[in-house]
Design an enzyme around this catalytic site. Structure first.
Site, short mmCIF file in Angstrom:
data_model
loop_
_atom_site.label_atom_id
_atom_site.label_comp_id
_atom_site.label_asym_id
_atom_site.label_seq_id
_atom_site.Cartn_x
_atom_site.Cartn_y
_atom_site.Cartn_z
N THR A 88 2.77 -1.42 8.96
CA THR A 88 3.19 -2.33 10.02
C THR A 88 3.34 -3.77 9.56
OG1 THR A 88 0.88 -2.78 10.55
CG2 THR A 88 1.96 -0.98 11.79
N HIS B 243 6.46 -31.19 11.14
CA HIS B 243 5.78 -29.91 10.88
C HIS B 243 4.69 -30.04 9.82
CE1 HIS B 243 8.70 -28.08 13.44
NE2 HIS B 243 9.67 -28.60 12.72
N ASP C 14 0.86 -1.18 0.00
CA ASP C 14 0.00 0.00 0.00
C ASP C 14 0.90 1.24 0.00
OD1 ASP C 14 0.86 0.33 2.60
OD2 ASP C 14 -1.13 0.29 3.52
N HIS D 232 9.43 -24.08 9.68
CA HIS D 232 8.39 -24.79 10.44
C HIS D 232 6.98 -24.56 9.93
CE1 HIS D 232 10.88 -25.49 14.39
NE2 HIS D 232 11.49 -25.91 13.30
N CYS E 124 3.15 -3.10 4.08
CA CYS E 124 2.33 -1.94 4.46
C CYS E 124 3.06 -1.24 5.59
CB CYS E 124 0.90 -2.35 4.82
SG CYS E 124 0.71 -3.40 6.26
C1 RB5 Z 1 -1.76 2.91 6.52
O1 RB5 Z 1 -1.78 4.11 7.20
C2 RB5 Z 1 -1.60 1.76 7.49
O2 RB5 Z 1 -2.70 1.65 8.32
C3 RB5 Z 1 -1.33 0.46 6.76
O3 RB5 Z 1 -0.25 0.61 5.93
C4 RB5 Z 1 -1.01 -0.76 7.60
O4 RB5 Z 1 0.00 -0.46 8.53
C5 RB5 Z 1 -2.13 -1.49 8.17
O5 RB5 Z 1 -1.98 -2.53 8.80
#
Ligand code: RB5
Length: 142
Positions: free
Chosen positions: A67, A133, A8, A98, A65
């Site tokens: 996080t 596994h 994203d 695993h 993304c």
């Molecule tokens: C975008 O602001 C953020 O929410 C997205 O990239 C991501 O971290 C969501 O899990």
């Protein structure tokens, strides 16, 4: 090894570096976007990538993304996708060894380039161990 990659807007800046790391190692990589920092919804890109990985046996996916959390949640809704959110080389290695993970999720706002390089190295150098596994991985699917 063949990789599909998608992100994203919060994963856009680091994507070119990830692609370069893979190309330097002679892996095939297909970029499914997004290709700018304009805001998009991460599930849309996770779903596009997972469909590609599921249709292309033996391929892997990388989702980026902010996080890595939203991408991994979205990807793991797909039967046959085992997406692992990795923040270090150890989790990347174990995700392959695993869990037979087929999609690697990264958080651009969480890990730096040096860590990403070690994650890619661990992911690409580790095979699924199978044996005990195998049936655990099969039990993941409901
Ligand atoms: C975008 O602001 C953020 O929410 C997205 O990239 C991501 O971290 C969501 O899990």
């Amino acid at each position: 090894m063949k990789f599909y990659i998608a992100n994203d807007h919060a994963g856009f800046n680091i994507k070119s570096a990830v692609i370069k790391l893979l190309e330097d190692r002679d892996y095939e990589i297909i970029d499914l976007g997004t290709k700018s920092i304009n805001r998009v919804d991460y599930p849309d890109f996770a779903h596009i990538l997972c469909e590609k990985v599921l249709k292309d046996e033996g391929s892997f996916g990388i989702l980026i993304c902010g996080t890595g959390i939203g991408m991994s949640m979205s990807a793991n809704r797909h039967k046959g996708i085992r997406a692992a959110l990795c923040h270090d080389a150890y989790t990347a290695k174990m995700a392959r060894a695993h869990n037979d993970a087929n999609v690697l999720c990264l958080g651009e706002r969480v890990v730096g380039l040096g860590t990403i390089e070690s994650i890619i190295e661990a992911w690409t150098q580790t095979q699924f161990e199978g044996n005990r596994h195998e049936h655990r991985v099969q039990k993941i699917e409901l």
